[in-house]
Write a protein that holds these residues in place. Structure first.
Motif, PDB file in Angstrom:
ATOM      1  N   UNK A   1      36.402  52.231  61.855  1.00  0.00           N
ATOM      2  CA  UNK A   1      35.514  51.524  60.926  1.00  0.00           C
ATOM      3  C   UNK A   1      35.239  52.359  59.678  1.00  0.00           C
ATOM      4  N   UNK A   2      35.040  53.682  59.886  1.00  0.00           N
ATOM      5  CA  UNK A   2      34.795  54.564  58.745  1.00  0.00           C
ATOM      6  C   UNK A   2      36.001  54.606  57.813  1.00  0.00           C
ATOM      7  N   UNK A   3      37.206  54.698  58.383  1.00  0.00           N
ATOM      8  CA  UNK A   3      38.417  54.707  57.560  1.00  0.00           C
ATOM      9  C   UNK A   3      38.557  53.398  56.801  1.00  0.00           C
ATOM     10  N   UNK A   4      38.310  52.278  57.478  1.00  0.00           N
ATOM     11  CA  UNK A   4      38.388  50.991  56.794  1.00  0.00           C
ATOM     12  C   UNK A   4      37.389  50.885  55.666  1.00  0.00           C
TER      13      UNK A   4
ATOM     14  N   UNK B   1      37.608  62.172  54.743  1.00  0.00           N
ATOM     15  CA  UNK B   1      36.669  61.533  55.677  1.00  0.00           C
ATOM     16  C   UNK B   1      37.104  61.750  57.126  1.00  0.00           C
ATOM     17  N   UNK B   2      38.416  61.618  57.371  1.00  0.00           N
ATOM     18  CA  UNK B   2      38.900  61.804  58.736  1.00  0.00           C
ATOM     19  C   UNK B   2      38.679  63.223  59.231  1.00  0.00           C
ATOM     20  N   UNK B   3      38.943  64.201  58.390  1.00  0.00           N
ATOM     21  CA  UNK B   3      38.743  65.590  58.818  1.00  0.00           C
ATOM     22  C   UNK B   3      37.285  65.869  59.149  1.00  0.00           C
ATOM     23  N   UNK B   4      36.394  65.418  58.255  1.00  0.00           N
ATOM     24  CA  UNK B   4      34.960  65.646  58.517  1.00  0.00           C
ATOM     25  C   UNK B   4      34.496  64.832  59.718  1.00  0.00           C
ATOM     26  N   UNK B   5      34.904  63.549  59.758  1.00  0.00           N
ATOM     27  CA  UNK B   5      34.465  62.703  60.870  1.00  0.00           C
ATOM     28  C   UNK B   5      35.049  63.168  62.198  1.00  0.00           C
ATOM     29  N   UNK B   6      36.310  63.654  62.169  1.00  0.00           N
ATOM     30  CA  UNK B   6      36.914  64.131  63.413  1.00  0.00           C
ATOM     31  C   UNK B   6      36.178  65.354  63.944  1.00  0.00           C
ATOM     32  N   UNK B   7      35.810  66.269  63.048  1.00  0.00           N
ATOM     33  CA  UNK B   7      35.038  67.439  63.493  1.00  0.00           C
ATOM     34  C   UNK B   7      33.688  67.014  64.058  1.00  0.00           C
ATOM     35  N   UNK B   8      33.015  66.107  63.352  1.00  0.00           N
ATOM     36  CA  UNK B   8      31.725  65.631  63.864  1.00  0.00           C
ATOM     37  C   UNK B   8      31.895  64.897  65.195  1.00  0.00           C
ATOM     38  N   UNK B   9      32.940  64.053  65.281  1.00  0.00           N
ATOM     39  CA  UNK B   9      33.161  63.314  66.527  1.00  0.00           C
ATOM     40  C   UNK B   9      33.492  64.251  67.675  1.00  0.00           C
ATOM     41  N   UNK B  10      34.303  65.291  67.396  1.00  0.00           N
ATOM     42  CA  UNK B  10      34.628  66.248  68.461  1.00  0.00           C
ATOM     43  C   UNK B  10      33.381  66.977  68.936  1.00  0.00           C
ATOM     44  N   UNK B  11      32.554  67.406  67.987  1.00  0.00           N
ATOM     45  CA  UNK B  11      31.315  68.076  68.392  1.00  0.00           C
ATOM     46  C   UNK B  11      30.388  67.164  69.168  1.00  0.00           C
ATOM     47  N   UNK B  12      30.225  65.932  68.660  1.00  0.00           N
ATOM     48  CA  UNK B  12      29.361  64.985  69.360  1.00  0.00           C
ATOM     49  C   UNK B  12      29.930  64.638  70.730  1.00  0.00           C
TER      50      UNK B  12
END
Length: 464
Positions: free
Chosen positions: A21-24, A164-175
């Motif tokens: 959704x974020x990428x879209x 966005x993917x790099x930042x979101x992926x890091x946040x998603x991995x941490x979460x």
């Protein structure tokens, strides 16, 4: 599937959905931003060229007969500054060839992958061309057209998506890691509950689950503890009833054996004696003497059958002779049968002295029923009975096993008519022991482990 893995997979699915959704959203927002930048660039370039036009017209006398509209020098740094990066502006003066100027096309990000270009083209299509007149008061001055460069727009979109993917992926991995740790800690009571249910399944009714701060797990813990209490009470009642039934059974067997011995046995003896007298007195009647001998032989066979039945019914042998001698007589009785081709063997390991009387009687009955099943449900040639005094988890116990080579199977034994295995299992359960039936090399092996308790104690729990 493991509950922890199931929840983690669901969490990963939610995270991936959020990333998608974020990428879209980033793609749509970038597409709109590029269109807005193109429109703004068209407006800024039109304004700049209009100012240059009037400057040429008024300051330099640019009006001539050859050119109705003066052509200003617009390919300058001042014009480049008002064009957004990645936007191409085309100036089309009246009666002059169009002039195109693009701003910083190669400086916008790295090239996008082919698959991203294909997806972007398929989703968004071509950009709209934005046209602005050079001067509203002089329509013949020309048109300014702005449109984003396709390659630069795709590179810009890919750059935004990559960021966005790099930042979101890091946040998603941490979460995700933190959520997995929290889920694992939250599910730790489930392991304790499962371990408690497994102990309950093995018959350990003394174990109780602790209380939990989570309401759901605390309710499960209380429900399991209540179930354990009720099962312990029900099992204790069933064990007491089973023991009482076995006592009644032994009393009935003794009464039946006594009646058979006193009444039926004496009648057979009298019949045999009368047949002998008739045979002696009927010397001149060969046919009558032959019938008398037949009656005497029949009474002998019936007496032998009666003695075998009395041997199976009586329990005084265990009480009077002891467990070892009774087991020896039991095996000798099987070997003495003429119609049996199997050889029965007895192996006693350790001393059986001190075995409580009630437990010894049950061990005798278990061995008796196992030998009967071995001879009935197969065609064995070798049957081995082993009785061993063992130490089972710090408790004194007796291990009884019967193994034959009759070629029987567990399925055949399980579906056999009668209550032999059921009776053995009930006896073992009432004594607090365990029963196992396994496939031997050439037949079936039945093994029972019976703990030795003082005669005054009754088993509180009966492991399944």
């Amino acid at each position: 599937m493991n509950l922890f893995v199931h929840l983690v997979l669901r969490l990963a699915g939610v995270v991936l959905l959020c990333l998608a959704c974020a990428v879209g959203w980033v793609l749509v927002d970038t597409h709109r931003a590029i269109e807005k930048e193109a429109a703004a660039s068209a407006d800024r370039v039109a304004g700049t060229l209009e100012a240059l036009y009037w400057r040429e017209l008024l300051w330099r006398g640019g009006l001539s007969r050859e050119h109705l509209v003066p052509i200003p020098a617009w390919e300058t740094m001042a014009t480049m500054k008002v064009i957004a990066p990645g936007v191409c502006v085309t100036f089309s003066p009246d009666s002059e060839p169009p002039r195109r100027l693009c701003s910083q096309l190669e400086a916008i990000g790295d090239p996008a992958p082919d698959w991203f270009r294909a997806v972007y083209d398929q989703v968004f299509g071509a950009y709209a061309r934005i046209e602005r007149p050079l001067s509203a008061r002089q329509p013949l001055a020309g048109m300014v057209t702005a449109e984003p460069d396709r390659g630069a727009a795709i590179r810009q979109a890919w750059h935004q998506v990559a960021v966005v993917l790099s930042v979101a992926a890091l946040l998603a991995a941490g979460i995700g890691i933190l959520a997995a740790v929290l889920i694992g800690q939250s599910l730790m009571p489930a392991r304790t509950i499962v371990a408690g249910l497994q102990r309950l399944g093995r018959g350990d009714y003394s174990y109780r689950l602790p209380g939990y701060r989570t309401a759901e797990f605390d309710q499960i813990s209380r429900a399991v503890n209540d179930l354990t209490t009720r099962l312990a009470e029900t099992t204790a009642q069933r064990v007491a009833l089973t023991n009482r039934l076995f006592q009644v059974q032994e009393e009935e067997r003794r009464a039946l054996a006594r009646d058979l011995h006193d009444e039926f046995g004496q009648c057979l003896a009298a019949v045999g004696a009368l047949a002998t007298v008739i045979e002696l007195e009927a010397a001149d009647r060969p046919d009558l003497a032959k019938d008398a001998r037949s009656i005497r032989e029949t009474s002998k066979r019936m007496s032998a059958t009666l003695r075998g039945a009395l041997a199976r019914l009586r329990s005084q042998e265990v009480e009077e002779l002891g467990l070892e001698a009774s087991l020896a007589q039991l095996v000798a009785g099987w070997n003495a049968q003429k119609d049996r081709q199997a050889a029965f063997h007895l192996d006693i390991v350790g001393s059986l002295a001190g075995v409580p009387e009630a437990t010894g009687l049950s061990i005798y009955r278990i061995a008796q029923e196992c030998l009967t099943n071995a001879a009935r449900h197969g065609k064995p040639r070798d049957v081995r009975l082993q009785v061993q005094r063992v130490d089972a988890e710090g408790r004194d116990a007796v291990a009884v096993s019967v193994e034959d080579d009759g070629g029987g199977t567990l399925s055949r034994l399980g579906w056999a008519p009668g209550y032999g295995i059921l009776g053995i299992r009930e006896r073992v359960t009432a004594l607090g022991g365990s029963l196992s039936i396994s496939q031997a090399r050439w037949g079936v092996r039945v093994a029972a482990l019976i703990p030795l308790l003082p005669a005054r104690e009754a088993p509180e729990a009966a492991p399944a």
